[in-house]
Write a protein that holds these residues in place. Structure first.
Motif, short mmCIF file in Angstrom:
data_model
loop_
_atom_site.label_atom_id
_atom_site.label_comp_id
_atom_site.label_asym_id
_atom_site.label_seq_id
_atom_site.Cartn_x
_atom_site.Cartn_y
_atom_site.Cartn_z
N THR A 215 0.60 -31.94 -19.37
CA THR A 215 1.50 -30.89 -18.88
C THR A 215 0.65 -29.83 -18.20
N ASP A 216 0.81 -29.72 -16.90
CA ASP A 216 0.16 -28.65 -16.15
C ASP A 216 0.99 -27.39 -16.41
N THR A 217 0.33 -26.28 -16.65
CA THR A 217 1.07 -25.06 -17.00
C THR A 217 0.74 -23.92 -16.03
N THR B 127 0.14 -20.15 -8.85
CA THR B 127 0.88 -21.10 -8.02
C THR B 127 1.88 -21.89 -8.86
N THR B 128 1.40 -22.47 -9.95
CA THR B 128 2.28 -23.30 -10.79
C THR B 128 3.23 -22.40 -11.58
N ARG B 129 4.52 -22.78 -11.57
CA ARG B 129 5.50 -21.96 -12.27
C ARG B 129 6.28 -22.73 -13.34
N SER C 94 1.18 -31.97 -8.69
CA SER C 94 1.41 -30.55 -8.87
C SER C 94 0.77 -29.80 -7.71
N ILE C 95 1.48 -28.84 -7.14
CA ILE C 95 0.94 -28.19 -5.95
C ILE C 95 -0.22 -27.26 -6.29
N THR C 96 -1.09 -27.04 -5.32
CA THR C 96 -2.26 -26.18 -5.54
C THR C 96 -2.36 -25.18 -4.39
N LYS D 279 -6.34 -26.11 -12.70
CA LYS D 279 -5.56 -26.99 -13.58
C LYS D 279 -4.77 -28.04 -12.79
N SER D 280 -4.08 -27.58 -11.75
CA SER D 280 -3.26 -28.51 -10.97
C SER D 280 -4.13 -29.47 -10.16
N THR D 281 -5.24 -28.96 -9.66
CA THR D 281 -6.17 -29.82 -8.92
C THR D 281 -6.68 -30.93 -9.84
MG LIG Z 1 -1.49 -24.72 -10.91
#
Ligand SMILES: [Mg+2]
Ligand SMILES: Nc1nc2c(ncn2[C@@H]2O[C@H](COP(=O)(O)OP(=O)(O)OP(=O)(O)O)[C@@H](O)[C@H]2O)c(=O)[nH]1
Length: 294
Positions: A56-58, A37-39, A29-31, A16-18
């Motif tokens: 919105t990355d979740t 990873t994502t908080r 967003s970090i990966t 998702k973040s990638t």
């Molecule tokens: Mg993520």
């Protein structure tokens, strides 16, 4: 002009973040190779001639009774309610299982919000894996289109944007044309540091880390931004692992973080002071969680 808010939903490590970073052409967003990873609900903004998509990355949807994980599930679920559309990402390298069933079931109950499905990691998938994932999705979300993409290699990503703009409502842009995120600078710094810390540890340690920027000060006299941040873990032994032999670990994290933090302050010098401390059981401490899971 079209404008839509889009929640990106999927299991931990689905990419998702990638994908968000590929769409925004920026590290929003970090990966990490490790899951969960994502908080936070992290916004990334994409604008072109068609209009604007506010993603919105979740946090990856992970079934677990642990306090932190339950809070992360709430964040993911909450962002569904605020969105005009949902982008559901599947990592077809793994069998669907209970977790994927739970997500698909949750999305199937959305009456008004369109769901676009995307099978990610096409660069490493076999035809059979793609077909298995496709059948899974068609069966559970029959009215959703199913796309195939590689977030990492930027393949099939334009098609995702086409589908999203199809369902996006008419509306004025909510952000300026050049905006790509709305995260406060302290948060972005803490995330960069967390990504670098995660990348040098294994097993359960990534989940035991959070980062706090204690000070951020701009000094005009020498055109320098002074940043003081803490990497916080749960146990002294974990602290030792992060610091590393002769300070090797923390040095690596500092150098890698510094490179990226500097980009956030073009034309300025940056001084990054990084320390590690242990704070037992922070993952069940609601005061800490309220602070970091905004
Ligand atoms: Mg993520
Ligand atoms: N081969 C391949 N790997 C990918 C692709 N997209 C993401 N990955 C990898 O999958 C891993 C997880 O990626 P993330 O973007 O952090 O996944 P996420 O869904 O945001 O994960 P959480 O934040 O933990 O929910 C990383 O190692 C990525 O490099 C892809 O299209 N192809």
């Amino acid at each position: 002009m079209k404008c839509a808010t889009v929640a990106i939903i999927g299991r931990p490590s689905a990419g998702k973040s990638t994908l968000l970073n590929t769409i925004c052409e920026m590290k929003v967003s970090i990966t990490a190779a490790t899951p969960q990873t994502t908080r936070n609900a992290i916004r990334g903004i994409y604008t072109d001639g068609r209009g604007q998509l506010i993603f919105t990355d979740t946090p990856g949807y992970h079934l677990s009774e642990q306090t932190l994980n339950k809070r992360l599930q709430d964040i993911a679920r909450g962002s569904l309610n605020d969105s005009d559309a949902v982008l559901y990402l599947i990592d077809a390298t793994r069998a669907p299982g209970q977790e994927e069933e739970a997500i698909a079931a949750m999305l199937a109950t959305l009456k008004k919000t369109p769901v676009i499905c995307c099978i990610n990691k096409s660069d490493i998938l076999s035809e059979a894996q793609i077909e298995t994932a496709r059948s899974f999705l068609v069966e559970r979300l029959p009215s959703s289109p199913v796309l195939v993409a590689s977030a990492k290699n930027d393949e099939g990503v334009d098609e995702i944007l086409i589908e999203l703009f199809k369902v996006a409502p008419e509306g004025d842009l909510l952000y300026g044309e050049d905006a790509y995120t709305d995260q406060p600078i302290e948060f972005r710094i803490s995330e960069i540091i967390r990504e670098k810390a995660i990348s040098i540890v294994t097993d359960e340690i990534p989940h035991a880390i959070y980062v706090e920027v204690a000070d951020l000060e701009y000094r005009e006299a020498d055109n320098t931004v002074w940043v003081r941040a803490f990497i916080i873990v749960e146990r002294e032994t974990q602290k030792g692992i992060i610091v590393g032999r002769g300070g090797e670990g923390i040095k690596k994290i500092r150098i890698a973080s510094f490179k990226e933090v500097k980009r956030l302050f073009p034309g300025r010098k940056v001084n990054l002071d990084l320390r590690v401390k242990a704070q037992p059981k922070w993952r069940t401490n609601s005061i800490v969680l309220d602070r970091i899971l905004r």
